[in-house]
Design an enzyme around this catalytic site. Structure first.
Site, PDB file in Angstrom:
ATOM      1  N   CYS A 171      45.543  -3.439  76.984  1.00  0.00           N
ATOM      2  CA  CYS A 171      46.898  -3.464  76.447  1.00  0.00           C
ATOM      3  C   CYS A 171      47.619  -4.627  77.086  1.00  0.00           C
ATOM      4  CB  CYS A 171      47.617  -2.149  76.744  1.00  0.00           C
ATOM      5  SG  CYS A 171      49.335  -2.131  76.169  1.00  0.00           S
ATOM      6  N   GLU A 225      47.421  -5.397  69.394  1.00  0.00           N
ATOM      7  CA  GLU A 225      46.093  -5.961  69.661  1.00  0.00           C
ATOM      8  C   GLU A 225      45.835  -7.054  68.639  1.00  0.00           C
ATOM      9  OE1 GLU A 225      44.330  -5.854  72.106  1.00  0.00           O
ATOM     10  OE2 GLU A 225      44.512  -3.912  73.103  1.00  0.00           O
TER      11      GLU A 225
END
Length: 222
Positions: free
Chosen positions: A2, A105
């Site tokens: 992340c 992402e």
């Protein structure tokens, strides 16, 4: 992993996570949180949950308040009890929650990258499982920092993120176990989030720059 996410500190978040602010920026919001920035963190002070703003990117206590040469924004769940940067806060029970409404992402496509926004299917707030640490500079200044723990990705996230990792995500009902449970109970919460309870969609490449930080970054594109 992340590397960017969306977070806020409004009254709804405070109610959802039963947090009493101490050093918390009220009604703060960021639609493109980036490493090294201050982020909202929930930790315990006795039995009370307090909200604070900590630097994202853990600085180990032995680093004397200075960032390390390697990335510490994410800590692998499999090695938090052995990795030099994380075993200290893990053993000392310095567990925390980092509230979020989704994260980003990038998927490799046709020689480039496509940005995705990943969240719970209903868009509800959740928390990343994290660790926090204190480190003291040579001048005596205490620096408090945090990291987000990652776990193996579910099939949806694995199709987007080639490294097959995702953050450990906790719903509000599991937060107490992470914060105040035993080592075994806390570790049990570090599970891959069920794919059927999440969704993801493509967003504009404007999110690539941390300088862009507005709600319209979350609008889906075809």
């Amino acid at each position: 992993m992340c590397g960017r996410f969306v977070s806020r500190t409004d009254a709804a978040i405070e109610r959802t996570f039963n947090v009493t602010p101490r050093d918390w920026r009220h009604d703060w919001a960021s639609y493109n949180v980036a490493p090294t920035q201050p982020v909202p963190v929930i930790r315990t002070a006795g039995q009370v949950r307090e909200g604070v703003m900590l630097r994202w990117g853990l600085i180990p206590f032995w680093a004397k308040g200075e960032p390390t040469r390697y990335s510490t924004i994410n800590a692998r769940a499999e090695t938090i009890d052995t990795a030099a940067s994380y075993r200290g806060p893990w053993r000392q029970g310095r567990r925390c929650l980092i509230p979020a409404v989704g994260y980003f992402e990038w998927q490799a496509v046709n020689g480039g990258k496509q940005a995705w926004f990943i969240r719970l299917a209903g868009g509800e707030a959740f928390a990343f499982a994290g660790l926090w640490e204190q480190s003291t500079k040579a001048d005596g200044t205490v620096v408090e920092t945090c990291t987000i723990i990652t776990v193996p990705a579910n099939p949806m996230v694995a199709e987007i993120h080639a490294k097959g990792r995702m953050p450990a995500m906790l719903e509000p009902q599991h937060c107490q176990q992470w914060l105040l449970g035993s080592v075994e109970e806390a570790r049990a919460t570090l599970a891959t989030y069920p794919v059927e309870q999440m969704d993801a969609y493509r967003i504009s490449s404007r999110v690539n720059s941390p300088r862009n930080n507005a709600a319209d970054l979350l609008e889906p594109i075809n």
